[in-house]
Design a protein around this motif. Sequence first.
Motif, PDB file in Angstrom:
ATOM      1  N   PRO A   1      45.996  71.924 116.643  1.00 53.90           N
ATOM      2  CA  PRO A   1      45.019  73.207 116.179  1.00 53.90           C
ATOM      3  C   PRO A   1      45.267  73.334 114.721  1.00 53.90           C
ATOM      4  CG  PRO A   1      45.860  73.958 118.108  1.00 53.90           C
ATOM      5  CD  PRO A   1      46.776  72.538 117.628  1.00 53.90           C
ATOM      6  N   ARG A   2      44.306  73.337 113.708  1.00 53.57           N
ATOM      7  CA  ARG A   2      44.384  73.505 112.315  1.00 53.57           C
ATOM      8  C   ARG A   2      45.473  74.550 111.661  1.00 53.57           C
ATOM      9  NH1 ARG A   2      39.863  74.938 107.966  1.00 53.57           N
ATOM     10  NH2 ARG A   2      41.097  74.157 106.257  1.00 53.57           N
ATOM     11  N   ARG A   3      45.459  76.056 112.635  1.00 56.30           N
ATOM     12  CA  ARG A   3      46.155  76.877 112.198  1.00 56.30           C
ATOM     13  C   ARG A   3      47.639  76.762 112.482  1.00 56.30           C
ATOM     14  NH1 ARG A   3      42.228  81.783 114.065  1.00 56.30           N
ATOM     15  NH2 ARG A   3      40.747  81.449 112.295  1.00 56.30           N
ATOM     16  N   ASN A   4      48.057  75.740 113.451  1.00 57.46           N
ATOM     17  CA  ASN A   4      49.346  75.541 113.942  1.00 57.46           C
ATOM     18  C   ASN A   4      49.786  74.115 113.150  1.00 57.46           C
ATOM     19  OD1 ASN A   4      49.875  77.842 115.087  1.00 57.46           O
ATOM     20  ND2 ASN A   4      48.978  76.948 117.120  1.00 57.46           N
ATOM     21  N   ASN A   5      48.935  73.594 112.326  1.00 58.61           N
ATOM     22  CA  ASN A   5      49.383  72.242 111.694  1.00 58.61           C
ATOM     23  C   ASN A   5      50.455  72.371 110.772  1.00 58.61           C
ATOM     24  OD1 ASN A   5      49.188  69.842 109.978  1.00 58.61           O
ATOM     25  ND2 ASN A   5      47.090  69.658 110.566  1.00 58.61           N
ATOM     26  N   PRO A   6      51.588  71.568 110.807  1.00 56.98           N
ATOM     27  CA  PRO A   6      52.701  71.726 109.638  1.00 56.98           C
ATOM     28  C   PRO A   6      52.164  71.396 108.454  1.00 56.98           C
ATOM     29  CG  PRO A   6      53.053  70.448 111.512  1.00 56.98           C
ATOM     30  CD  PRO A   6      51.943  70.684 111.808  1.00 56.98           C
ATOM     31  N   GLU A   7      51.044  70.887 108.143  1.00 56.50           N
ATOM     32  CA  GLU A   7      50.576  70.484 106.714  1.00 56.50           C
ATOM     33  C   GLU A   7      50.092  71.690 106.305  1.00 56.50           C
ATOM     34  OE1 GLU A   7      48.065  66.853 107.258  1.00 56.50           O
ATOM     35  OE2 GLU A   7      49.850  65.509 107.377  1.00 56.50           O
ATOM     36  N   MET A   8      49.308  72.556 107.144  1.00 51.10           N
ATOM     37  CA  MET A   8      48.525  73.529 106.820  1.00 51.10           C
ATOM     38  C   MET A   8      49.797  74.713 106.132  1.00 51.10           C
ATOM     39  SD  MET A   8      45.320  73.472 106.181  1.00 51.10           S
ATOM     40  CE  MET A   8      44.759  75.211 106.446  1.00 51.10           C
ATOM     41  N   VAL A   9      50.686  74.667 107.083  1.00 45.62           N
ATOM     42  CA  VAL A   9      51.531  75.768 106.967  1.00 45.62           C
ATOM     43  C   VAL A   9      52.430  75.399 105.682  1.00 45.62           C
ATOM     44  CG1 VAL A   9      53.975  76.484 107.695  1.00 45.62           C
ATOM     45  CG2 VAL A   9      52.213  75.954 109.320  1.00 45.62           C
ATOM     46  N   ALA A  10      52.624  73.969 105.469  1.00 46.29           N
ATOM     47  CA  ALA A  10      53.300  73.599 104.187  1.00 46.29           C
ATOM     48  C   ALA A  10      52.351  73.925 102.751  1.00 46.29           C
ATOM     49  CB  ALA A  10      53.745  72.221 104.157  1.00 46.29           C
ATOM     50  N   LEU A  11      51.114  73.638 103.131  1.00 40.70           N
ATOM     51  CA  LEU A  11      50.343  74.028 102.056  1.00 40.70           C
ATOM     52  C   LEU A  11      50.127  75.640 101.530  1.00 40.70           C
ATOM     53  CD1 LEU A  11      47.774  73.357 100.020  1.00 40.70           C
ATOM     54  CD2 LEU A  11      46.471  73.616 102.092  1.00 40.70           C
ATOM     55  N   TRP A  12      50.141  76.261 102.639  1.00 41.25           N
ATOM     56  CA  TRP A  12      49.995  77.851 102.408  1.00 41.25           C
ATOM     57  C   TRP A  12      51.540  78.469 101.921  1.00 41.25           C
ATOM     58  CZ3 TRP A  12      46.421  80.895 101.271  1.00 41.25           C
ATOM     59  CH2 TRP A  12      44.911  80.495 101.653  1.00 41.25           C
ATOM     60  N   THR A  13      52.338  77.895 102.292  1.00 42.69           N
ATOM     61  CA  THR A  13      53.843  78.092 101.905  1.00 42.69           C
ATOM     62  C   THR A  13      53.920  77.905 100.213  1.00 42.69           C
ATOM     63  OG1 THR A  13      54.767  77.730 104.209  1.00 42.69           O
ATOM     64  CG2 THR A  13      56.374  77.775 102.072  1.00 42.69           C
ATOM     65  N   GLN A  14      53.322  76.634  99.790  1.00 44.12           N
ATOM     66  CA  GLN A  14      53.294  76.380  98.284  1.00 44.12           C
ATOM     67  C   GLN A  14      52.270  77.439  97.595  1.00 44.12           C
ATOM     68  OE1 GLN A  14      55.422  74.030  96.746  1.00 44.12           O
ATOM     69  NE2 GLN A  14      54.385  75.477  95.090  1.00 44.12           N
ATOM     70  N   ARG A  15      51.094  77.784  98.230  1.00 49.00           N
ATOM     71  CA  ARG A  15      50.380  78.665  97.690  1.00 49.00           C
ATOM     72  C   ARG A  15      50.864  79.962  97.446  1.00 49.00           C
ATOM     73  NH1 ARG A  15      44.749  77.108 100.609  1.00 49.00           N
ATOM     74  NH2 ARG A  15      44.277  75.181  99.314  1.00 49.00           N
ATOM     75  N   ILE A  16      51.667  80.453  98.716  1.00 51.51           N
ATOM     76  CA  ILE A  16      52.234  81.892  98.306  1.00 51.51           C
ATOM     77  C   ILE A  16      53.258  82.023  97.565  1.00 51.51           C
ATOM     78  CG2 ILE A  16      53.735  83.488  99.758  1.00 51.51           C
ATOM     79  CD1 ILE A  16      51.946  82.620 102.362  1.00 51.51           C
ATOM     80  N   THR A  17      54.301  80.708  97.504  1.00 52.07           N
ATOM     81  CA  THR A  17      55.176  80.679  96.514  1.00 52.07           C
ATOM     82  C   THR A  17      54.595  80.583  94.952  1.00 52.07           C
ATOM     83  OG1 THR A  17      56.492  79.371  98.015  1.00 52.07           O
ATOM     84  CG2 THR A  17      56.999  79.290  95.757  1.00 52.07           C
ATOM     85  N   ASP A  18      53.401  79.839  94.991  1.00 49.73           N
ATOM     86  CA  ASP A  18      52.791  79.792  93.535  1.00 49.73           C
ATOM     87  C   ASP A  18      52.274  81.203  93.266  1.00 49.73           C
ATOM     88  OD1 ASP A  18      53.153  77.164  93.339  1.00 49.73           O
ATOM     89  OD2 ASP A  18      51.298  76.563  93.854  1.00 49.73           O
TER      90      ASP A  18
END
Length: 71
Positions: free
Chosen positions: A6-23
């Motif tokens: 599922p898109r919301r549990n996709n590790p790639e999405m988690v990584a993308l949003w972790t980077q966005r939050i850090t930015d």
Amino acid sequence: MEAIVPRRNNPEMVALWTQRITDCKNSGKHTPEWCAENGINVKTYYYWHNKIRKLVAQQASFYEVPQRAVD
């Protein structure tokens, strides 16, 4: 057959949003301002912020503490 993640549990999405939050945090700007500049819906940002915070807390609660050897 490959499992569908599922898109919301996709590790790639988690990584993308972790980077966005850090930015966002590193920008020094208020979250709504940063989101507007980056074309991100504020509610979506906070959804992912809370989701990742919960994932980190969940991982921390399962941290295995090594036992000392008893003499």
